[in-house]
Design an enzyme around this catalytic site. Structure first.
Site, mmCIF file in Angstrom:
data_model
loop_
_atom_site.group_PDB
_atom_site.id
_atom_site.type_symbol
_atom_site.label_atom_id
_atom_site.label_comp_id
_atom_site.label_asym_id
_atom_site.label_seq_id
_atom_site.Cartn_x
_atom_site.Cartn_y
_atom_site.Cartn_z
ATOM 1 N N ASN A 63 5.602 -5.089 10.501
ATOM 2 C CA ASN A 63 5.867 -4.113 9.453
ATOM 3 C C ASN A 63 4.554 -3.891 8.707
ATOM 4 O OD1 ASN A 63 6.679 -2.653 7.245
ATOM 5 N ND2 ASN A 63 7.915 -4.287 6.330
ATOM 6 N N TRP A 64 3.917 -2.782 8.995
ATOM 7 C CA TRP A 64 2.579 -2.538 8.419
ATOM 8 C C TRP A 64 2.650 -2.047 6.978
ATOM 9 C CZ3 TRP A 64 -0.496 0.340 12.879
ATOM 10 C CH2 TRP A 64 -0.601 -0.532 13.974
ATOM 11 N N LYS A 65 3.836 -1.746 6.513
ATOM 12 C CA LYS A 65 4.013 -1.258 5.136
ATOM 13 C C LYS A 65 3.062 -0.073 4.873
ATOM 14 C CE LYS A 65 5.699 -5.781 3.991
ATOM 15 N NZ LYS A 65 5.941 -6.817 3.010
ATOM 16 N N HIS A 110 14.749 -2.609 3.873
ATOM 17 C CA HIS A 110 13.752 -3.617 3.515
ATOM 18 C C HIS A 110 13.839 -3.897 2.005
ATOM 19 C CE1 HIS A 110 9.918 -5.544 2.742
ATOM 20 N NE2 HIS A 110 9.933 -5.888 4.020
ATOM 21 N N GLU A 138 11.690 -4.209 -0.204
ATOM 22 C CA GLU A 138 10.837 -3.361 -1.046
ATOM 23 C C GLU A 138 11.502 -2.010 -1.291
ATOM 24 O OE1 GLU A 138 7.314 -3.851 1.312
ATOM 25 O OE2 GLU A 138 7.223 -5.940 0.670
ATOM 26 N N GLU A 171 15.251 -11.828 5.625
ATOM 27 C CA GLU A 171 13.981 -11.949 4.910
ATOM 28 C C GLU A 171 14.257 -12.374 3.467
ATOM 29 O OE1 GLU A 171 10.719 -9.415 6.921
ATOM 30 O OE2 GLU A 171 11.703 -8.201 5.410
ATOM 31 N N GLY A 207 5.330 -11.977 1.532
ATOM 32 C CA GLY A 207 3.994 -11.763 0.991
ATOM 33 C C GLY A 207 3.546 -12.833 0.000
ATOM 34 N N SER A 234 6.254 -14.265 5.313
ATOM 35 C CA SER A 234 5.056 -15.099 5.491
ATOM 36 C C SER A 234 4.980 -15.767 6.863
ATOM 37 C CB SER A 234 4.949 -16.133 4.364
ATOM 38 O OG SER A 234 4.808 -15.476 3.119
ATOM 39 N N GLY A 236 4.866 -9.083 8.174
ATOM 40 C CA GLY A 236 4.154 -8.132 7.323
ATOM 41 C C GLY A 236 2.655 -8.328 7.432
ATOM 42 N N GLY A 237 2.076 -8.992 6.455
ATOM 43 C CA GLY A 237 0.622 -9.164 6.344
ATOM 44 C C GLY A 237 -0.063 -9.574 7.642
HETATM 45 P P1 PGA Z 1 5.091 -10.824 5.005
HETATM 46 O O1 PGA Z 1 6.141 -9.593 4.955
HETATM 47 O O2 PGA Z 1 5.046 -11.297 6.444
HETATM 48 O O3 PGA Z 1 3.806 -10.256 4.532
HETATM 49 O O4 PGA Z 1 5.652 -11.893 4.108
HETATM 50 C C1 PGA Z 1 7.305 -9.574 5.732
HETATM 51 C C2 PGA Z 1 8.071 -8.292 5.490
HETATM 52 O O5 PGA Z 1 8.080 -7.798 4.356
HETATM 53 O O6 PGA Z 1 8.679 -7.727 6.425
#
Ligand code: PGA
Length: 250
Positions: free
Chosen positions: A9-11, A94, A96, A166, A172, A212, A233-234
């Site tokens: 997930n590149w956001k 998600h 967010e 999640e 993050g 994470s 994500g990251g």
């Molecule tokens: P993260 O994000 O791996 O940076 O914790 C995961 C996500 O939001 O899908």
């Protein structure tokens, strides 16, 4: 056997040229991987990434969509548009989007229905906040999200459904849920699926962990019986690091 899924997930990161470069870097690194690999860039990168990932083992997903097909919905993107350019997956619900854009279970449910009806593979996200976990509400919260987001699917083929657990406090933050905790909640989600769509379907559905995930902790997570992959994500923004996650079993 459920085939593992590793989805990035590149956001809101990577311009089109950066996104194309990242996939070009990734292709040789993950060749021959046994997991199903997905990258989810911003909307404006989707078309280019579908082309760049052609003839590779990388699938492309969107990070959101609206549930209507077309019409006066300024700023939205529908499943029809995603399908038209060859997108296969879509992340829905998600945390967010729930937190900053006020999406709720009933809206996410409409999106899941629309995705399935258009043969897009939804990656439905659920998970509790730290406050909810500390109050002992994690299982109730996740159960309500699963039931709310997967309402009225009786007549639909759920083969394409992917769920991602999640925990919001692990996204993050560098804090990963312990593999045992993640496995326990994911096993609990599978039990909810038995009630909602029967034993066979529940056994088939891939349920991922997200929060994470890194190349250094993926092995331990993937060793758990209920965890079928990861939403990353990251760590998905770097080709080498992401390929280390994809090739967790090598
Ligand atoms: P993260 O994000 O791996 O940076 O914790 C995961 C996500 O939001 O899908």
């Amino acid at each position: 056997m459920r085939r593992p899924v590793i989805a990035g997930n590149w956001k809101m990161n990577k311009t089109v040229s950066e996104a194309v470069k990242l996939v070009e870097e990734l292709k040789p690194l993950i060749e021959g991987a046994s997991a199903e690999v997905v990258v989810c860039p911003t909307f404006v990168c989707l078309n280019d990434l579908v082309k760049t990932s052609k003839n590779s083992n990388i699938g492309v997903g969107a990070q959101n969509m609206y549930y209507k097909d077309s019409g006066a919905y300024t700023g939205e993107i529908s499943p029809v548009f995603l399908k038209d350019i060859g997108v296969e997956y879509v992340i829905l619900g998600h945390s967010e989007r729930r937190q900053y854009f006020k999406e709720d279970d009933s809206e996410i449910n409409k999106k899941v229905v629309a995705a399935l009806d258009h043969k897009l593979k939804p990656i439905l996200c659920v998970g509790e906040t730290l406050k909810q976990r500390e109050a002992g509400e994690a299982f109730d919260v996740v159960s309500a999200q699963v039931k709310g987001c997967l309402k009225d699917l009786e007549s639909r083929n759920l083969d394409d459904l992917i769920i991602a657990y999640e925990p919001v406090w692990a996204i993050g933050t560098g804090k990963t849920a312990t593999s045992r905790d993640a496995n326990e909640v994911i096993g609990f989600i599978r039990k909810q699926l038995v009630e909602l769509c029967g034993n066979d379907m529940a056994e088939k559905t891939r349920i991922l962990y997200g929060g994470s995930v890194k190349s250094s902790n993926i092995k331990e997570l993937m060793n758990m019986s209920e965890i079928d992959g990861a939403l990353v994500g990251g760590a998905s923004l770097d080709a080498k690091e992401f390929s280390g996650i994809v090739k967790f079993n090598l």
